[in-house]
Design an enzyme around this catalytic site. Structure first.
Site, PDB file in Angstrom:
ATOM      1  N   ASN A 285       6.789  -2.926  -1.975  1.00  0.00           N
ATOM      2  CA  ASN A 285       7.965  -3.797  -2.107  1.00  0.00           C
ATOM      3  C   ASN A 285       8.181  -4.049  -3.592  1.00  0.00           C
ATOM      4  O   ASN A 285       7.427  -4.802  -4.208  1.00  0.00           O
ATOM      5  CB  ASN A 285       7.708  -5.113  -1.354  1.00  0.00           C
ATOM      6  N   TRP A 286       9.189  -3.404  -4.131  1.00  0.00           N
ATOM      7  CA  TRP A 286       9.424  -3.518  -5.578  1.00  0.00           C
ATOM      8  C   TRP A 286      10.136  -4.814  -5.943  1.00  0.00           C
ATOM      9  O   TRP A 286      10.310  -5.112  -7.120  1.00  0.00           O
ATOM     10  CB  TRP A 286      10.225  -2.306  -6.073  1.00  0.00           C
ATOM     11  N   LYS A 287      10.590  -5.562  -4.947  1.00  0.00           N
ATOM     12  CA  LYS A 287      11.305  -6.822  -5.214  1.00  0.00           C
ATOM     13  C   LYS A 287      12.419  -6.573  -6.237  1.00  0.00           C
ATOM     14  O   LYS A 287      13.018  -5.495  -6.231  1.00  0.00           O
ATOM     15  CB  LYS A 287      10.342  -7.907  -5.677  1.00  0.00           C
TER      16      LYS A 287
ATOM     17  N   HIS B 250      11.526 -11.566   4.435  1.00  0.00           N
ATOM     18  CA  HIS B 250      10.456 -11.805   3.458  1.00  0.00           C
ATOM     19  C   HIS B 250      10.439 -13.292   3.102  1.00  0.00           C
ATOM     20  O   HIS B 250      11.486 -13.933   3.015  1.00  0.00           O
ATOM     21  CB  HIS B 250      10.682 -10.947   2.209  1.00  0.00           C
TER      22      HIS B 250
ATOM     23  N   GLU C  77      10.119 -14.776   0.427  1.00  0.00           N
ATOM     24  CA  GLU C  77      10.933 -15.141  -0.753  1.00  0.00           C
ATOM     25  C   GLU C  77      12.389 -15.329  -0.355  1.00  0.00           C
ATOM     26  O   GLU C  77      13.088 -16.193  -0.903  1.00  0.00           O
ATOM     27  CB  GLU C  77      10.762 -14.070  -1.847  1.00  0.00           C
TER      28      GLU C  77
ATOM     29  N   GLU D 273       2.243 -11.863   6.226  1.00  0.00           N
ATOM     30  CA  GLU D 273       2.030 -12.167   4.807  1.00  0.00           C
ATOM     31  C   GLU D 273       1.830 -13.669   4.619  1.00  0.00           C
ATOM     32  O   GLU D 273       2.806 -14.430   4.594  1.00  0.00           O
ATOM     33  CB  GLU D 273       3.256 -11.748   3.991  1.00  0.00           C
TER      34      GLU D 273
ATOM     35  N   GLY E 225       1.240 -12.531  -4.422  1.00  0.00           N
ATOM     36  CA  GLY E 225       1.279 -12.567  -5.883  1.00  0.00           C
ATOM     37  C   GLY E 225       0.270 -13.491  -6.525  1.00  0.00           C
ATOM     38  O   GLY E 225       0.357 -13.771  -7.723  1.00  0.00           O
TER      39      GLY E 225
ATOM     40  N   SER F  69      -1.285  -9.781  -1.998  1.00  0.00           N
ATOM     41  CA  SER F  69      -2.337  -9.422  -2.959  1.00  0.00           C
ATOM     42  C   SER F  69      -3.222  -8.276  -2.494  1.00  0.00           C
ATOM     43  O   SER F  69      -4.411  -8.228  -2.835  1.00  0.00           O
ATOM     44  CB  SER F  69      -3.186 -10.657  -3.320  1.00  0.00           C
TER      45      SER F  69
ATOM     46  N   GLY G  77       3.177  -5.647  -2.945  1.00  0.00           N
ATOM     47  CA  GLY G  77       4.158  -5.981  -3.980  1.00  0.00           C
ATOM     48  C   GLY G  77       3.729  -5.458  -5.329  1.00  0.00           C
ATOM     49  O   GLY G  77       3.940  -4.297  -5.677  1.00  0.00           O
ATOM     50  N   GLY G  78       3.081  -6.315  -6.121  1.00  0.00           N
ATOM     51  CA  GLY G  78       2.738  -5.999  -7.508  1.00  0.00           C
ATOM     52  C   GLY G  78       2.038  -4.658  -7.686  1.00  0.00           C
ATOM     53  O   GLY G  78       2.349  -3.908  -8.624  1.00  0.00           O
TER      54      GLY G  78
HETATM   55  C1  PEP Z   1       5.004  -9.087  -1.085  1.00  0.00           C
HETATM   56  O1  PEP Z   1       5.716  -9.811  -1.751  1.00  0.00           O
HETATM   57  O2  PEP Z   1       5.441  -8.547  -0.066  1.00  0.00           O
HETATM   58  C2  PEP Z   1       3.638  -8.869  -1.530  1.00  0.00           C
HETATM   59  C3  PEP Z   1       2.756  -8.480  -0.662  1.00  0.00           C
HETATM   60  O3  PEP Z   1       3.375  -9.109  -2.871  1.00  0.00           O
HETATM   61  P1  PEP Z   1       1.952  -8.952  -3.618  1.00  0.00           P
HETATM   62  O4  PEP Z   1       1.310  -7.693  -3.124  1.00  0.00           O
HETATM   63  O5  PEP Z   1       2.305  -8.875  -5.066  1.00  0.00           O
HETATM   64  O6  PEP Z   1       1.142 -10.141  -3.259  1.00  0.00           O
END
Ligand code: PEP
Length: 249
Positions: free
Chosen positions: A10-12, A93, A95, A164, A170, A209, A230-231
């Site tokens: 997920n590049w957001k 999501h 967010e 999640e 994050g 994470s 994500g990251g």
């Molecule tokens: C996400 O936002 O879907 C996510 C899993 O982010 P991260 O891996 O950075 O925690």
């Protein structure tokens, strides 16, 4: 039958055209790990270009509107992202639930729109830290799940769930393995109640994470069928170890 693990990046709100080189890089590394399926959900602006250069990674969107067209300034529909080549769409999501105030009913409508256009909807659910500390995380997440699930007769590979925990996104923190195991089992049981035996085909992803250091352990847990990342999905150097762990699992 053993489900192939699915790793979704997920590049957001990250990625310009100059970052397409990283998609080529990720795709080439994914080719070396054919026992895992890999997708990247990129910003809408990159979907079409990304689809043209990624041979081993499916491209997805991060959201869409529930309606097909109409007076919804700034929004894109499931039909529009499908036309650009998206095969997955993340819906609900945390967010977006927080920043855009999306309700479970909104998420359900979006998931139905995605599935109606023959793409796979990735429905996100998860508890806040206060909800985890209250001791009621499972009941809270399962209620959120039940209210967000699409009403469809046929799943046919077109639905994934991403559990999640909001407090893990994050932050570098993750739940312990028992907590992940009991949540994923509860999610599977709720899916079976809703969809019957076809619920066994639904990938339940863990997100929050996930990285090259913890992916192997997380992916070894029953009913953890992949990850939403994500990251660690922005560069091949960090994403490839997660894909490799999924391929081995
Ligand atoms: C996400 O936002 O879907 C996510 C899993 O982010 P991260 O891996 O950075 O925690």
């Amino acid at each position: 039958m053993k489900r192939k693990k699915l790793i979704v990046g997920n590049w957001k709100m990250n990625g310009l055209k100059s970052d397409l080189v990283h998609i080529i890089d990720i795709s080439e590394h994914a080719a070396a790990h054919p026992n895992a399926d890999v997708a990247l959900c990129v910003p809408t602006t990159l979907i079409e270009a990304a689809g043209k250069i990624s041979n081993y990674v499916a491209i997805g969107a991060q959201d869409c509107h529930a309606h097909n067209d109409g007076a919804h300034t700034g929004c894109v529909s499931a039909t529009m992202v499908a036309e650009c080549g998206a095969r997955y769409v993340i819906v609900g999501h945390s967010e977006r639930r927080t920043d855009q105030g999306e309700s479970n009913a909104d998420v359900k409508a979006k998931a139905q729109a995605v599935m109606a256009r023959n793409m796979c909807a990735i429905v996100c659910i998860g508890e806040s830290e206060d909800q985890r500390n209250s001791g009621n995380a499972i009941a809270i997440v399962i209620e959120q799940l039940n209210l967000s699930l699409p009403d469809v007769d046929n799943i046919d590979g077109a639905l994934c769930i991403a559990y999640e925990p909001i407090w893990a996104i994050g932050t570098g923190r993750i739940p312990n393995m028992d907590e992940v195991a009991e949540m994923h089992l509860a999610i599977r049981q709720a899916l079976i109640i809703k969809y019957g035996e076809s619920a066994h085909d639904i990938h339940i992803l863990y997100g929050g994470s996930m990285n090259g250091d913890n992916a192997q352990e997380l992916l070894s847990i029953a009913h953890v069928d992949g990850g939403l990342v994500g990251g660690a999905s922005l560069r091949a150097t960090k994403f490839t170890p997660v894909i490799a762990a999924a391929s081995r699992a």
